[in-house]
Write a protein that holds these residues in place. Structure first.
Motif, short mmCIF file in Angstrom:
data_model
loop_
_atom_site.label_atom_id
_atom_site.label_comp_id
_atom_site.label_asym_id
_atom_site.label_seq_id
_atom_site.Cartn_x
_atom_site.Cartn_y
_atom_site.Cartn_z
N PHE A 94 -7.00 136.91 79.25
CA PHE A 94 -6.60 135.90 78.26
C PHE A 94 -7.82 135.10 77.81
CE2 PHE A 94 -6.59 133.60 82.21
CZ PHE A 94 -6.86 132.28 81.90
N SER A 95 -7.71 134.57 76.59
CA SER A 95 -8.79 133.77 76.01
C SER A 95 -8.21 132.49 75.43
CB SER A 95 -9.51 134.55 74.90
OG SER A 95 -10.09 135.74 75.41
N ILE A 96 -8.96 131.43 75.57
CA ILE A 96 -8.60 130.15 74.95
C ILE A 96 -9.80 129.70 74.14
CG2 ILE A 96 -7.87 127.77 75.32
CD1 ILE A 96 -6.72 128.63 78.01
N SER A 97 -9.59 129.54 72.85
CA SER A 97 -10.69 129.12 71.98
C SER A 97 -10.96 127.64 72.12
CB SER A 97 -10.36 129.45 70.52
OG SER A 97 -10.16 130.84 70.36
N GLN A 98 -12.17 127.27 71.79
CA GLN A 98 -12.50 125.84 71.73
C GLN A 98 -11.63 125.20 70.67
OE1 GLN A 98 -14.85 124.56 73.83
NE2 GLN A 98 -14.40 122.49 73.16
N PRO A 99 -10.90 124.11 71.01
CA PRO A 99 -10.02 123.49 70.01
C PRO A 99 -10.77 123.11 68.74
CG PRO A 99 -9.63 122.58 72.19
CD PRO A 99 -10.85 123.42 72.30
N LYS A 100 -10.14 123.41 67.62
CA LYS A 100 -10.74 123.07 66.32
C LYS A 100 -9.90 122.00 65.66
CE LYS A 100 -12.18 127.87 65.65
NZ LYS A 100 -12.01 129.08 64.80
N LYS A 101 -10.58 121.13 64.93
CA LYS A 101 -9.84 120.14 64.15
C LYS A 101 -9.07 120.84 63.04
CE LYS A 101 -12.56 115.94 64.88
NZ LYS A 101 -13.24 114.79 64.22
N GLN A 102 -7.82 120.44 62.88
CA GLN A 102 -6.95 121.05 61.90
C GLN A 102 -7.00 120.29 60.58
OE1 GLN A 102 -5.11 124.02 63.05
NE2 GLN A 102 -6.83 123.55 64.40
N ASN A 103 -7.09 121.03 59.50
CA ASN A 103 -7.08 120.42 58.16
C ASN A 103 -5.64 120.28 57.69
OD1 ASN A 103 -9.90 120.44 58.05
ND2 ASN A 103 -9.94 122.53 57.25
N ALA A 104 -5.29 119.10 57.26
CA ALA A 104 -3.92 118.83 56.80
C ALA A 104 -3.95 117.95 55.55
CB ALA A 104 -3.11 118.16 57.90
N ILE A 105 -3.04 118.24 54.64
CA ILE A 105 -2.84 117.40 53.46
C ILE A 105 -1.44 116.82 53.53
CG2 ILE A 105 -2.57 117.37 50.95
CD1 ILE A 105 -4.70 119.47 50.73
N ILE A 106 -1.33 115.51 53.40
CA ILE A 106 -0.03 114.84 53.32
C ILE A 106 0.16 114.39 51.88
CG2 ILE A 106 1.44 113.01 54.23
CD1 ILE A 106 -0.43 112.87 56.65
N ILE A 107 1.19 114.95 51.23
CA ILE A 107 1.47 114.62 49.84
C ILE A 107 2.61 113.60 49.82
CG2 ILE A 107 2.07 115.52 47.56
CD1 ILE A 107 1.14 118.27 48.56
N GLY A 108 2.29 112.38 49.42
CA GLY A 108 3.29 111.32 49.41
C GLY A 108 2.63 109.98 49.15
N THR A 109 3.42 108.93 49.15
CA THR A 109 2.86 107.61 48.91
C THR A 109 2.18 107.08 50.16
OG1 THR A 109 4.90 106.49 49.57
CG2 THR A 109 4.70 107.11 47.25
N GLU A 110 1.25 106.17 49.98
CA GLU A 110 0.48 105.64 51.10
C GLU A 110 1.39 104.97 52.13
OE1 GLU A 110 -3.16 102.43 51.90
OE2 GLU A 110 -2.58 102.95 49.85
N GLU A 111 2.37 104.25 51.66
CA GLU A 111 3.26 103.53 52.57
C GLU A 111 4.07 104.51 53.44
OE1 GLU A 111 5.02 100.45 54.54
OE2 GLU A 111 3.34 100.36 53.13
N LYS A 112 4.60 105.53 52.82
CA LYS A 112 5.42 106.48 53.57
C LYS A 112 4.60 107.39 54.49
CE LYS A 112 9.32 106.65 50.35
NZ LYS A 112 10.14 107.48 49.43
N ASN A 113 3.30 107.50 54.21
CA ASN A 113 2.45 108.40 55.01
C ASN A 113 1.90 107.75 56.27
OD1 ASN A 113 2.86 110.28 53.01
ND2 ASN A 113 0.77 110.17 52.18
N LYS A 114 2.10 106.44 56.43
CA LYS A 114 1.46 105.74 57.55
C LYS A 114 1.84 106.32 58.91
CE LYS A 114 0.71 101.18 55.43
NZ LYS A 114 1.07 99.74 55.46
N PHE A 115 3.13 106.60 59.13
CA PHE A 115 3.55 107.08 60.46
C PHE A 115 2.94 108.45 60.78
CE2 PHE A 115 6.65 109.42 58.00
CZ PHE A 115 6.99 110.51 58.77
#
Length: 642
Positions: free
Chosen positions: A298-319
């Motif tokens: 088995f192999s476990i890769s070095q964790p990579k930062k995930q790229n994510a886009i949140i489409i929505g208003t600033e207020e609703k995206n806070k959580f």
């Protein structure tokens, strides 16, 4: 009775010669008796009668002697029972799957079977031999002796019907005799009954003396801690195991951890902590049975930062920004009007957070993103037009929204077995503070439930095409409509939805299952990636998808082990391959499959049986013996008959 040289029977006319000689010797002469011999007349008559009898006996003996000699030269014989099958081709099928690694009373089953072939088959015997992964057409034992001795165990199962189809394709109009050598572990066939009706089929069943076996079934990443990975090792015992079995974990060649496991039940799980680093190793155990399932890579890769886009208003995206922290995610917040469509292909996760409308162009782009292995999370807005939502959802399956409801509902059911909640809960929770929603959509169609309302309708579902994921909520989760943001479920739900598959599991694949992986790589037009280790190398099927490459492994590699995915000389990813565990149960024998075939114990028995059934019975020896016997009788008549 038939003759190989019937023309020699014309020599039977020679039987006239001793008859003529005999008649000449029996000619009658006129007799004159003189006075001085008249007293001997009676004695002479008696002597003449005895001489006549002797001559008739000699005639009969010589006629039979000559006739038998002529018959002997004509070579008489009785036709064999299966004379029409004399020219049948011998086809030998040898099972070289991993279960043949077990030891019988004369050693490993496969090696002993190969040795018996080498010892029993005559050098003049022509045959064809097929194994799970090797083919030798129209050969003799001397020609392939070295190849047979080098045959290794195969990860491919012994598929009898596939081999028979291969033979029919190669030799469609030839009569055949079959010799099948297999332990029949997990073997099935639909063709064997018809085969036995039209061909002579022999079956040799090597049997293991020790059928107890222990197998490492799987190694998974069960928990990610601050400084350690917790791996879960699943082991299975076939038969009775009383002794403690030693288990060891290696990272490359370095020993990381050791433990022991005692089997008080058939399946056991062992959890071990290993350092939180990239891992390219294996788990091993020691038992006295099959060896192939005593290692699991088995192999476990070095964790990579995930790229994510949140489409929505600033207020609703806070959580969401509080859950997807900058330590593990690179998050881009944007409103729909400012969305850069070209940046979507470089993301791992896209979250549609209560946008009032999903444009058709965005839906098309997200479908392509999903088909390339991306993750989409849809949180609807109560302002969404149902038709607009359904136009988006229909691209991913039969799920759709029917209408809205203002009935307050509690979220009361958790799908603990869903991959999202794998290793989140130590035990199933039946009494917790239920989150609720005020307004929601009524869903319909297929989807794997994640969370459900008290009326058994779905609050969150997942849809997957095996490489991409779509997660759909059926109600807005803003604080005005729901208190779900205050629930302990919020963090593991969105964190695990957004986390890449490669960051939450071991990079482990099973040989022969044609699994796929999508990796980040930018290739030029004629460039390919390869998969290599010290012993083996191959180029997988690959499809370029923008800045990613989809790899399909087919039946490769042939050998289990740890491998590197390489672009030129650079390692992109570390992955591992293991043999399927289909051969581990030595008691899984199909005992009825070969009931209608001829079961034998040795190859020599097969050859002797075929020879005896198809060899004509030669009689010339008996005629020679008869000739000699009548010659002896003639000598006795000459000596003792007066």
């Amino acid at each position: 009775m038939q003759f190989k040289h019937p023309e020699i029977l014309y020599f039977l006319f020679l039987l006239v010669i001793p008859i003529l000689v005999h008649l000449f010797q029996l000619r009658k002469f006129k007799k004159e008796y003189f006075t001085n011999v008249k007293l001997l007349r009676q004695l002479q008559q008696e002597t003449r009668k005895s001489s006549t009898l002797k001559k008739w006996l000699l005639l009969a003996t010589r006629l039979l002697l000559l006739a038998l000699l002529i018959f002997a030269f004509a070579q008489p014989f009785f036709t064999a029972k299966e004379s029409k099958n004399k020219e049948n081709e011998l086809i030998i099928l040898v099972d070289n799957s991993f279960s043949m690694q077990a030891k019988g009373n004369k050693g490993e089953l496969l090696k002993r079977s190969i040795q018996e072939l080498l010892e029993s088959l005559p050098e003049t015997q022509n045959f064809s031999l097929l194994t799970n992964n090797n083919v030798f057409w129209d050969v003799d034992i001397k020609t392939i002796q070295s190849e047979l001795q080098k045959i290794e165990y195969s990860a491919l199962p012994f598929e009898l019907d596939f081999l028979l189809t291969q033979i029919d394709s190669k030799k469609p109009n030839t009569k055949k005799d079959y010799l099948i050598i297999t332990d029949a572990i997990g073997t099935n066939s639909k063709k064997i009954e018809d085969l036995n009706q039209t061909n002579q089929v022999y079956f040799i069943n090597p049997v293991a003396e020790n059928k107890n076996n222990i197998s490492i079934e799987n190694v998974t990443l069960s928990q990610v801690l601050d400084a350690f990975y917790e791996i879960k090792i699943t082991l299975k015992s076939y038969g009775k195991t009383e002794e403690a079995i030693p288990v060891a974990v290696y990272n490359k060649e370095a020993l990381i951890a050791k433990s022991q496991v005692t089997f008080d039940k058939t399946e056991k799980e062992l959890k071990i902590n290993i350092p939180k680093n990239s891992f390219h190793g294996k788990v091993t155990l020691q038992d006295n049975s099959l060896q192939y399932d005593n290692e699991f890579y088995f192999s476990i890769s070095q964790p990579k930062k995930q790229n994510a886009i949140i489409i929505g208003t600033e207020e609703k995206n806070k959580f969401l920004n509080k859950i997807l922290t900058e330590n593990e995610f690179v998050v881009t917040n944007t409103e729909l009007t400012k969305l850069n469509y070209s940046s979507i292909e470089n993301q791992q996760t896209i979250i549609l957070n209560e946008i009032s409308e999903i444009p058709q162009a965005l839906g098309t782009t997200l479908l392509s993103f999903y088909n390339k292995g991306g993750t989409i999370i849809l949180i609807p807005s109560i302002e969404n037009n149902i038709q607009n939502l359904n136009n988006f959802c229909k691209n991913f399956g039969s799920f759709k929204f029917l209408n809205t409801t203002d009935t307050e509902k509690q979220i009361t059911k958790i799908s603990f077995n869903h991959p999202i909640y794998k290793n989140v809960f130590e035990k199933k929770v039946s009494n917790f503070q239920y989150p609720k929603v005020t307004k929601s959509f009524i869903p319909s169609g297929n989807g794997l439930p994640i969370l459900q309302f008290e009326d058994n309708t779905n609050f969150a579902i997942s849809i997957s095409n095996k490489i991409g994921n779509l997660f759909v909520f059926t109600a807005p989760i803003n604080k005005q409509n729901s208190n779900f943001q205050n629930s302990p479920l919020i963090v593991p739900t969105f964190y695990n939805m957004s986390q890449s598959k490669t960051n939450s599991k071991t990079n482990t694949f099973t040989i022969g299952e044609n699994e796929t992986i999508i990796i980040d790589a930018i290739l030029s037009k004629d460039e390919v990636v390869s998969i290599t280790n010290k012993q083996n190398s191959f180029i997988p099927q690959q499809q370029i998808i923008n800045a990613k490459v989809k790899l399909a492994f087919g039946d490769y590699p042939e050998l289990a082990g740890n491998y590197n995915i390489k672009q030129t000389e650079n390692t992109i990813e570390e992955i591992s391959f293991n043999y399927p565990r289909t051969e581990s149960d030595l008691n899984n024998t199909n005992t009825t499959l070969f009931n209608k075939t001829t079961t034998v114990n040795s190859i020599e028995t097969v050859l002797n049986d075929l020879h005896s059934k198809r060899t004509d019975t030669a009689l010339w020896k008996w005629f020679i013996i008869g000739t000699l016997l009548f010659l002896l009788i003639e000598l006795l008549i000459q000596k003792f008959v007066k």
